[in-house]
Design an enzyme around this catalytic site. Structure first.
Site, short mmCIF file in Angstrom:
data_model
loop_
_atom_site.label_atom_id
_atom_site.label_comp_id
_atom_site.label_asym_id
_atom_site.label_seq_id
_atom_site.Cartn_x
_atom_site.Cartn_y
_atom_site.Cartn_z
N HIS A 141 0.68 -1.77 -0.39
CA HIS A 141 0.02 -0.14 0.30
C HIS A 141 0.68 0.79 -0.27
CE1 HIS A 141 0.70 0.89 4.24
NE2 HIS A 141 0.33 -0.48 5.00
N CYS A 157 3.35 -4.59 6.81
CA CYS A 157 2.77 -4.67 5.46
C CYS A 157 4.08 -4.20 5.12
CB CYS A 157 1.58 -3.35 5.07
SG CYS A 157 -0.06 -3.98 5.60
#
Length: 182
Positions: A141, A157
């Site tokens: 992301h 992440c």
């Protein structure tokens, strides 16, 4: 097949070939091998170039980068942030499970929901999920904190510069293999 029908079929196929890509033509030839054309299956396969090879991703945690491959050819690498101590990015072989523009972020502790597009949303504008335990997710992301890229800073992440994750989003799809190594 009759001679006239065969000529008509070849004429139709010739029209399709003009507007079809090489991979589409190959699929036609593979799925309908009984059609008598001037192209053989072997010839069709030999015209397939690297653009038709599958995309795959390799995350090298120690180097803080993700590498985009087409087949075995390295296309590009991007700098990334990875999971911080206690929230390490999992290693192994995965695949892209979902992709979202303007993803909503759920705080892992409070459950607070921050809508996509909000400047408070830590995911940026693009999400490419590749791991889940059924409750939590890990994926690529963007970030409102570009200074974190290159560090162990996330909850597992893969943070990327916003322009980089947008570019990656446009090149991968659900099912793209993702390999994560130390």
């Amino acid at each position: 097949m009759s001679g006239n029908h065969n000529k008509s079929l070849r004429s139709t196929l010739a029209s399709v070939v003009v507007i079809a890509s090489a991979s589409t033509l190959l699929n036609i030839l593979i799925e309908a091998p009984s059609i008598n054309t001037s192209y053989s299956q072997t010839e069709g396969k030999s015209t397939v170039n690297s653009r038709n090879q599958p995309i795959n991703l390799k995350i090298v945690l120690s180097q803080r980068q993700v590498i985009l491959y087409r087949g075995k050819a390295k296309i590009k690498s991007y700098p990334i942030a990875v999971g911080r101590p206690g929230w390490e990015t999992p290693t192994g072989n995965f695949q892209v499970l979902n992709m979202t523009k303007n993803p909503t972020w759920l705080h892992p502790f409070t459950g607070e929901s921050i809508p996509g597009g909000s400047p408070k949303n830590p995911l940026g504008r693009y999400w490419i999920g590749f791991w889940t335990n059924g409750t939590n997710w890990i994926g690529f992301h963007g970030t409102p904190n570009p200074e974190s890229v290159g560090k162990a800073a996330s909850h597992g992440c893969i943070r990327m510069y916003n322009k980089d994750v947008q570019e990656l989003f446009e090149q991968v799809s659900v099912g793209t293999p993702v390999t994560v190594v130390e």
